[in-house]
Scaffold this active site. Structure first.
Site, mmCIF file in Angstrom:
data_model
loop_
_atom_site.group_PDB
_atom_site.id
_atom_site.type_symbol
_atom_site.label_atom_id
_atom_site.label_comp_id
_atom_site.label_asym_id
_atom_site.label_seq_id
_atom_site.Cartn_x
_atom_site.Cartn_y
_atom_site.Cartn_z
ATOM 1 N N SER A 1 -83.173 61.377 1.716
ATOM 2 C CA SER A 1 -84.630 61.614 0.474
ATOM 3 C C SER A 1 -85.760 61.288 0.635
ATOM 4 O O SER A 1 -86.323 61.070 1.976
ATOM 5 C CB SER A 1 -84.413 60.210 -1.441
ATOM 6 O OG SER A 1 -83.241 60.909 -1.155
HETATM 7 C C1 LIG Z 1 -80.364 62.499 -2.381
HETATM 8 S S1 LIG Z 1 -78.325 62.141 -1.786
HETATM 9 C C2 LIG Z 1 -78.445 60.459 -1.690
HETATM 10 C C3 LIG Z 1 -79.401 59.864 -0.947
HETATM 11 C C4 LIG Z 1 -79.588 59.018 0.234
HETATM 12 N N1 LIG Z 1 -79.261 58.051 -0.639
HETATM 13 C C5 LIG Z 1 -80.266 59.137 1.449
HETATM 14 O O1 LIG Z 1 -79.803 58.132 1.844
HETATM 15 O O2 LIG Z 1 -81.152 59.109 1.232
HETATM 16 C C6 LIG Z 1 -77.783 61.784 -3.520
HETATM 17 C C7 LIG Z 1 -76.700 61.544 -2.631
HETATM 18 O O3 LIG Z 1 -75.481 61.292 -4.596
HETATM 19 C C8 LIG Z 1 -74.037 62.047 -4.493
HETATM 20 N N2 LIG Z 1 -73.543 61.969 -5.831
HETATM 21 C C9 LIG Z 1 -74.071 63.180 -6.873
HETATM 22 N N3 LIG Z 1 -73.435 62.631 -7.593
HETATM 23 C C10 LIG Z 1 -72.283 61.582 -7.426
HETATM 24 C C11 LIG Z 1 -71.391 60.614 -8.462
HETATM 25 N N4 LIG Z 1 -70.939 61.109 -9.918
HETATM 26 N N5 LIG Z 1 -71.121 59.272 -7.760
HETATM 27 C C12 LIG Z 1 -71.794 59.148 -6.880
HETATM 28 N N6 LIG Z 1 -72.393 60.032 -5.771
HETATM 29 C C13 LIG Z 1 -72.853 61.001 -6.323
HETATM 30 C C14 LIG Z 1 -74.166 63.414 -3.758
HETATM 31 O O4 LIG Z 1 -73.387 63.932 -2.906
HETATM 32 C C15 LIG Z 1 -75.797 62.960 -2.612
HETATM 33 O O5 LIG Z 1 -75.281 62.615 -1.488
#
Ligand SMILES: C[S@@+](CC[C@H](N)C(=O)[O-])C[C@H]1O[C@@H](n2cnc3c(N)ncnc32)[C@H](O)[C@@H]1O
Length: 434
Positions: free
Chosen positions: A89
């Site tokens: 992000s």
């Molecule tokens: C924006 S990214 C995370 C960014 C991260 N926290 C960082 O260090 O910048 C969003 C993540 O949420 C995960 N995601 C989406 N739906 C999810 C769910 N139901 N449970 C767990 N993870 C999920 C996606 O696979 C993705 O890797």
């Protein structure tokens, strides 16, 4: 745990000449300065974490310059349709959410959505006495994150593969939950895994608009402590939510994004867009740098159908729609027409006036409603000294136990947005439904 190599002050000097290519340490300091300028950083602990963690290690697919851009995310995985599924992000959003979380050393934190970088920031802030768990639904992300965390010096972060809809096995409740993926609902597992008095920071979708909301768990409900505009990749798995993009110009140049299934005919809205435009102006002004996120949230939480008008640059250049549609313009719509919020410059000032562009046979009526809403916000809420309150209740909560406000019912929760009024305006608003 990585040693804090850079001490962050309020005036971090740029030590290298601008003509030399900057290394990661220098880029990190510049990013922190930019985060301060953007008001994303408020205190020392979060700034020190940003100074300590090497962000470029978590974004090897881009140059260090790109990795350290304060306002840019780095997409690490896309779906077949090109939509971002996972990213590191943008630092500005991460900083704002970490500040909202009010983290302290020794806390137990659950991060939903992994990437590694934000988990490392969390680990820096909670320190060796704290505990960070990060869960992700995507096997590729779960393979990559621990590898990069170890490389950067944070091997103690526990990365779990699973859908965050379910509780994390073998963990005590957490003091903080940081959701880093757009959520339309809050499943029971999140309530159960949060200690009483604990805080969850979540990018909450409300009729297409997203706010990162800091919510404290207090006596069976989640109470808003702060909220800020943001954008995130969409939740997958059991918590995935259907949004509809109604294309209303050729080649998906212009569309109306609505929360849930289509409830109007895109062909009729396309006819409306091809027809004449009605303009209406509110007389309500805003200063050049004054934020008005709350106005857009107010428009989103009025009774009646609501969406975001979105357009690609060529449609804006062709003057099919206002430039506001590039960012998602708040829009009220009917079966045959729509009206969206715009601004125009007030001559010889740095101020702008809010107004409406509307299309369709009922354009004038729709425009009048939006202008009336803009004036209501300005008259009754804008200067009240209080922002909107967002409160989340379990889905089983009866109407009579809810505060007055705009109610958005989800599968697991009831989300209420309440608009406080100033001392001259008693709040007699009855509960209204989205
Ligand atoms: C924006 S990214 C995370 C960014 C991260 N926290 C960082 O260090 O910048 C969003 C993540 O949420 C995960 N995601 C989406 N739906 C999810 C769910 N139901 N449970 C767990 N993870 C999920 C996606 O696979 C993705 O890797």
């Amino acid at each position: 745990m990585r040693k804090r190599g850079i001490f962050v002050t309020d005036t971090s000097p740029l030590t290298q000449s601008d003509t030399e290519p900057a290394g990661p340490d220098e880029l990190r300091l510049r990013m922190i300065d930019q985060l301060r300028t953007l008001s994303a950083l408020r205190g020392a602990p979060v700034a020190e974490a940003f100074a300590a963690v090497p962000r470029h290690v978590f974004a090897p697919e881009v140059t260090p310059e790109q990795a350290y851009a304060a306002n840019k995310s780095v997409v690490t995985k896309r779906g077949p349709d090109g939509a971002a599924l996972s990213s590191v992000s943008a630092p500005a959003i991460q900083a704002a959410m970490l500040e909202q979380a009010d983290l302290r050393p020794g806390m137990r934190v659950l991060e939903i959505g992994s990437g590694g970088y934000n988990a490392a920031l969390l680990a820096e802030i909670v320190g060796p006495a704290g505990h960070v768990v990060s869960v992700d639904i995507d096997g590729d992300v779960v393979e990559r994150a621990p590898r990069l965390l170890a490389e950067a010096g944070y091997p103690a972060v526990r990365v779990v593969h699973g859908d965050a809809e379910h509780p994390i096995p073998d963990e005590e409740p957490f003091d903080r939950i940081i959701v880093t993926v757009g959520a339309w609902d809050l499943p029971p597992a999140w309530w159960e895994q949060l200690v009483e008095g604990g805080r969850i920071v979540v990018p909450l979708l409300m009729r297409g608009t997203t706010r990162t909301v800091a919510l404290d768990k207090v006596e069976g409900r989640l109470v808003d402590r702060d909220h800020q505009r943001a954008g995130f990749v969409a939740m997958q798995g059991l918590g995935a939510h259907e949004e509809t993009f109604l294309s209303i110009a050729d080649g998906e140049q212009v569309g109306l994004r609505i929360d849930g299934p289509a409830d109007t005919d895109a062909a009729l809205l396309a006819d409306a867009l091809r027809g004449p435009r009605t303009e209406a102006w509110s007389g309500v002004e805003v200063g050049g740098t004054e934020p008005f996120d709350d106005l857009d949230l107010f428009l989103a939480t009025r009774p009646g159908r609501f969406g975001l008008l979105q357009a690609l640059q060529p449609a804006v250049e062709a003057k099919l729609v206002s430039g506001w549609a590039r960012w998602g313009a708040p829009t009220r719509y009917s079966d045959t027409g729509f009206a969206y919020r715009v601004t125009r410059r007030v001559p010889d000032t740095d101020r702008a006036e809010f107004g409406v562009f509307a299309h369709g046979p009922d354009a004038a009526a729709l425009a009048d409603q939006v202008v009336a809403d803009i004036r209501t916000w300005d008259r009754e809420h804008r200067h009240s000294g209080h922002r909107a309150h967002i409160t989340v209740y379990p889905a089983a909560t009866p109407d009579e136990a809810l505060p007055a406000g705009f109610v958005m019912d989800r599968r697991h929760t009831r989300v209420i947005v309440t608009w406080p009024t100033g001392p001259d305006h008693a709040d007699h608003t009855a509960a209204t439904r989205g």
